[in-house]
Design a protein around this motif. Structure first.
Motif, mmCIF file in Angstrom:
data_model
loop_
_atom_site.group_PDB
_atom_site.id
_atom_site.type_symbol
_atom_site.label_atom_id
_atom_site.label_comp_id
_atom_site.label_asym_id
_atom_site.label_seq_id
_atom_site.Cartn_x
_atom_site.Cartn_y
_atom_site.Cartn_z
ATOM 1 N N ALA A 163 25.656 40.826 34.108
ATOM 2 C CA ALA A 163 26.273 40.613 35.768
ATOM 3 C C ALA A 163 27.457 39.844 34.899
ATOM 4 O O ALA A 163 28.246 39.286 35.971
ATOM 5 N N THR A 164 26.955 39.036 34.445
ATOM 6 C CA THR A 164 28.285 38.004 33.830
ATOM 7 C C THR A 164 29.435 38.382 32.564
ATOM 8 O O THR A 164 30.328 36.826 32.386
ATOM 9 N N ARG A 165 29.090 40.006 31.749
ATOM 10 C CA ARG A 165 29.566 40.086 30.866
ATOM 11 C C ARG A 165 30.968 40.109 30.574
ATOM 12 O O ARG A 165 31.975 39.506 29.560
ATOM 13 N N THR A 166 31.813 40.264 32.063
ATOM 14 C CA THR A 166 33.352 40.920 31.970
ATOM 15 C C THR A 166 34.138 39.457 32.432
ATOM 16 O O THR A 166 34.928 39.338 31.191
ATOM 17 N N PRO A 167 33.568 39.079 33.200
ATOM 18 C CA PRO A 167 34.032 37.787 33.320
ATOM 19 C C PRO A 167 33.815 36.861 31.860
ATOM 20 O O PRO A 167 35.264 36.547 31.769
ATOM 21 N N ALA A 168 33.027 37.128 30.992
ATOM 22 C CA ALA A 168 32.099 35.937 30.767
ATOM 23 C C ALA A 168 33.625 36.628 29.406
ATOM 24 O O ALA A 168 34.642 35.750 28.377
ATOM 25 N N LEU A 169 34.107 38.333 28.865
ATOM 26 C CA LEU A 169 34.211 38.592 27.722
ATOM 27 C C LEU A 169 36.657 37.914 28.216
ATOM 28 O O LEU A 169 37.404 37.748 27.560
ATOM 29 N N GLY A 170 36.597 38.049 29.669
ATOM 30 C CA GLY A 170 37.920 37.460 30.459
ATOM 31 C C GLY A 170 38.912 36.397 29.531
ATOM 32 O O GLY A 170 38.760 36.005 29.094
ATOM 33 N N LEU A 171 37.409 35.360 29.313
ATOM 34 C CA LEU A 171 37.255 34.001 29.785
ATOM 35 C C LEU A 171 37.285 33.869 27.553
ATOM 36 O O LEU A 171 38.328 33.077 28.116
ATOM 37 N N LEU A 172 36.636 34.517 26.555
ATOM 38 C CA LEU A 172 37.123 34.751 25.153
ATOM 39 C C LEU A 172 38.709 35.309 25.272
ATOM 40 O O LEU A 172 38.798 34.918 24.273
ATOM 41 N N ARG A 173 38.661 35.675 26.092
ATOM 42 C CA ARG A 173 39.538 36.735 25.534
ATOM 43 C C ARG A 173 41.104 35.630 25.449
ATOM 44 O O ARG A 173 42.056 35.958 25.063
ATOM 45 N N LEU B 159 50.902 34.134 29.693
ATOM 46 C CA LEU B 159 50.067 35.214 30.695
ATOM 47 C C LEU B 159 49.526 35.346 30.290
ATOM 48 O O LEU B 159 48.072 35.395 31.269
ATOM 49 N N VAL B 160 48.384 35.932 28.970
ATOM 50 C CA VAL B 160 47.003 36.224 28.972
ATOM 51 C C VAL B 160 46.072 35.377 29.304
ATOM 52 O O VAL B 160 45.538 35.556 29.583
ATOM 53 N N VAL B 161 46.509 34.273 29.129
ATOM 54 C CA VAL B 161 45.562 33.104 28.689
ATOM 55 C C VAL B 161 45.618 32.615 30.710
ATOM 56 O O VAL B 161 44.644 31.818 30.834
ATOM 57 N N ALA B 162 46.850 32.543 30.911
ATOM 58 C CA ALA B 162 46.518 32.384 32.726
ATOM 59 C C ALA B 162 46.051 32.722 33.107
ATOM 60 O O ALA B 162 45.276 33.353 34.663
ATOM 61 N N LEU B 163 46.361 34.617 33.251
ATOM 62 C CA LEU B 163 46.375 35.877 34.217
ATOM 63 C C LEU B 163 44.239 36.014 33.831
ATOM 64 O O LEU B 163 43.663 36.737 34.457
ATOM 65 N N GLN B 164 44.113 36.534 32.760
ATOM 66 C CA GLN B 164 43.247 37.162 32.137
ATOM 67 C C GLN B 164 40.980 36.719 32.812
ATOM 68 O O GLN B 164 40.825 37.622 33.242
ATOM 69 N N VAL B 165 41.129 35.132 32.728
ATOM 70 C CA VAL B 165 40.192 34.906 33.905
ATOM 71 C C VAL B 165 39.999 35.319 34.542
ATOM 72 O O VAL B 165 39.163 36.458 35.846
ATOM 73 N N VAL C 208 45.854 42.759 31.406
ATOM 74 C CA VAL C 208 44.774 42.434 31.186
ATOM 75 C C VAL C 208 43.836 42.209 32.572
ATOM 76 O O VAL C 208 42.252 42.902 32.607
ATOM 77 N N THR C 209 44.377 43.447 33.450
ATOM 78 C CA THR C 209 44.011 44.439 34.018
ATOM 79 C C THR C 209 43.282 45.411 33.639
ATOM 80 O O THR C 209 41.994 45.845 33.573
ATOM 81 N N SER C 210 43.375 46.420 32.816
ATOM 82 C CA SER C 210 43.438 47.004 32.328
ATOM 83 C C SER C 210 41.968 46.931 31.240
ATOM 84 O O SER C 210 40.819 47.347 30.840
ATOM 85 N N GLN C 211 42.300 45.725 30.733
ATOM 86 C CA GLN C 211 40.864 45.537 29.753
ATOM 87 C C GLN C 211 39.913 44.447 30.615
ATOM 88 O O GLN C 211 39.235 45.255 30.040
ATOM 89 N N ALA C 212 40.539 44.015 31.638
ATOM 90 C CA ALA C 212 38.864 43.739 32.363
ATOM 91 C C ALA C 212 38.145 45.479 32.405
ATOM 92 O O ALA C 212 36.997 44.662 32.510
ATOM 93 N N GLY C 213 39.225 46.517 33.086
ATOM 94 C CA GLY C 213 37.454 47.312 33.461
ATOM 95 C C GLY C 213 37.938 47.714 32.087
ATOM 96 O O GLY C 213 36.412 48.249 31.893
ATOM 97 N N SER C 214 37.952 47.662 31.138
ATOM 98 C CA SER C 214 37.591 48.426 29.670
ATOM 99 C C SER C 214 36.422 47.928 28.986
ATOM 100 O O SER C 214 36.050 48.742 28.259
ATOM 101 N N TRP C 215 36.499 46.967 29.038
ATOM 102 C CA TRP C 215 35.173 45.672 28.828
ATOM 103 C C TRP C 215 33.809 46.578 29.556
ATOM 104 O O TRP C 215 32.516 47.469 29.468
ATOM 105 N N THR C 216 33.835 46.985 30.948
ATOM 106 C CA THR C 216 32.917 46.920 31.256
ATOM 107 C C THR C 216 32.109 48.325 31.461
ATOM 108 O O THR C 216 31.382 48.599 31.290
#
Length: 446
Positions: free
Chosen positions: A153-163, A300-306, A363-371
């Protein structure tokens, strides 16, 4: 989330992580597992950024190799990386991701330290292969570790933070590398490489705090019976009919998703290879803009990925995010093509816009890719499936530079438009492909 390791008894299986109520904030920064993973990543990423900033100078000025020799070594290393991810992922299923990752870090530390001491070209090639294979294996095993230690349930947001943490670490390391490059001293280069090697060992300290959770299959880490046997077995498949449960290499719907993900992941080759060469050889933009574009992407990745990862926790949302990211990447290619035959100021603005679009696509495609990569894989074989997913990305990294330098850039605007069409096609094909993969997701073992 509990940080205690599961019991060594095979029964009962480890309890799944407690789902959060819908109104409860995840509190990712306060989560001890996320903090430990973040510390592991930032230590390792700082070393990686340091090495990226000085590696070419060390290889050419310190070791005295030509660009042709370096190119050949890195090409062979890329092919070795393609072969490393899948067996590493299977090992994570069999022995536990945490244990395998610790072994890999020791191996990578030794291989990286060798770069500071190597004195023959064959040894240099072998070290390049070892470093790259270790990196791709590391990515696959970390993927399994995330699957085992982070709730779905929190894996993708967590991966966004880790990225975001990863990019910040790379930026910090690159800044240190710039200082080493300014010194331009043989001993300083060697010391920097040894520091990078040391970061692999230092990262083992926060790894100790990550729970050694193994897939809930009735076994525990290190028990051969707990892992997926990719040869399959005579069990009902996901349709409920008798048959052989497919392994990761025979799961064709998942392989199709992997291929589409690999195509869109070529955006990194566009950023790191195609755009710098296009700027320098085909536009009138100032050459120092190359560094500015890379820094802009990192910031931008640091600012937007989460933010981009929020809400992308279910397959339909992941497919939509991936599609949007692929289309933005395609638009970035069209925009980059327009920089040719422009005045320097206009070319600069166009290339900045292209990198902005490319980063939004990233950042958008990576969020989808992880899930997609996790949700479409069976829990008992996440390591093998993450190995397959990483193999697709490794192929992109190995073959992408050849594609853009031979099939895109020489054809100018037409080449960019064709590349954009490829990105668009992959993005639009992903949602129906993901739905098919979801319908045929392998059933867990009884």
């Amino acid at each position: 989330m509990s940080t205690a390791p599961p019991s060594s008894s095979p029964l009962p299986p480890p309890a799944p992580p407690r789902p959060r109520p819908s109104g409860e904030k995840p509190g990712l920064v306060a989560d001890p597992v996320v903090r430990s993973l973040g510390l592991l990543i930032v230590v390792n990423a700082t070393g990686n950024g340091l090495f990226l900033a000085i590696s070419t100078l060390w290889f050419t000025r310190g070791l005295g190799y030509s660009t042709g020799q370096i190119g050949l070594a890195l090409t062979l290393a890329g092919l070795c990386g393609v072969l490393a991810a899948y067996p590493a992922g299977r090992s994570a299923d069999r022995y536990g991701a945490k244990r395998v990752l610790a072994v890999l870090h020791v191996f990578q530390a030794a291989a990286m330290a060798g770069f500071a001491l190597v004195d023959t070209y064959p040894a240099f090639v072998l070290l390049a292969c070892a470093v790259t294979a270790g990196s791709r294996a590391n990515a696959a095993v970390r993927g399994a570790l995330y699957a085992h230690s982070l709730p779905a349930a929190t894996r993708t947001p967590a991966l966004g933070l880790l990225r975001a943490v990863n990019n910040a670490g790379i930026g910090a390391g690159a800044a240190l590398g710039a200082g080493v490059a300014a010194l331009d001293h043989h001993g300083a280069y060697q010391a920097a490489i040894l520091v990078d090697a040391l970061t692999f060992l230092l990262a083992l300290l926060p790894l100790r705090a990550v729970p050694a959770v193994h897939p809930a299959t009735g076994g525990s880490a290190g028990r051969p019976g707990a892992a997926d046997r990719t040869g399959g077995s005579d069990r009902p498949d996901s349709s409920g009919l008798p048959g052989r449960r497919p392994g990761a290499l025979r799961d064709r719907p998942y392989l199709a998703v992997t291929a589409l993900n690999a195509i869109v992941n070529m955006l990194y080759v566009v950023l790191e290879v195609a755009l710098p060469l296009w700027l320098a050889g085909y536009t009138s933009a100032p050459r120092p803009l190359v560094g500015v574009l890379l820094v802009l992407n990192t910031v931008l990745v640091v600012a937007l990925q989460v933010r981009a990862s929020r809400g992308v926790t279910e397959l339909p949302a992941a497919a939509r995010a991936f599609r949007l990211g692929g289309l933005l990447t395609a638009l970035a290619c069209v925009t980059a093509a327009a920089a040719a035959h422009r005045a320097p100021a206009a070319a600069t603005v166009i290339l900045l816009a292209a990198v902005l679009l490319l980063t939004l696509g990233e950042v958008t495609s990576q969020a989808g890719s992880w899930t997609l990569g996790y949700a479409l894989a069976p829990d008992h074989a996440q390591g093998a499936y993450q190995g397959v997913f990483q193999t697709g990305i490794s192929l992109t990294q190995a073959l992408g530079p050849v594609v853009v330098t031979t099939l895109v850039l020489p054809h100018g605007t037409v080449g960019w438009l064709v590349l954009g069409a490829v990105f668009s096609g992959a993005a639009l094909a992903l949602p129906p492909t993901a739905r098919r993969a979801e319908r045929h997701r392998p059933a867990p073992p009884p």
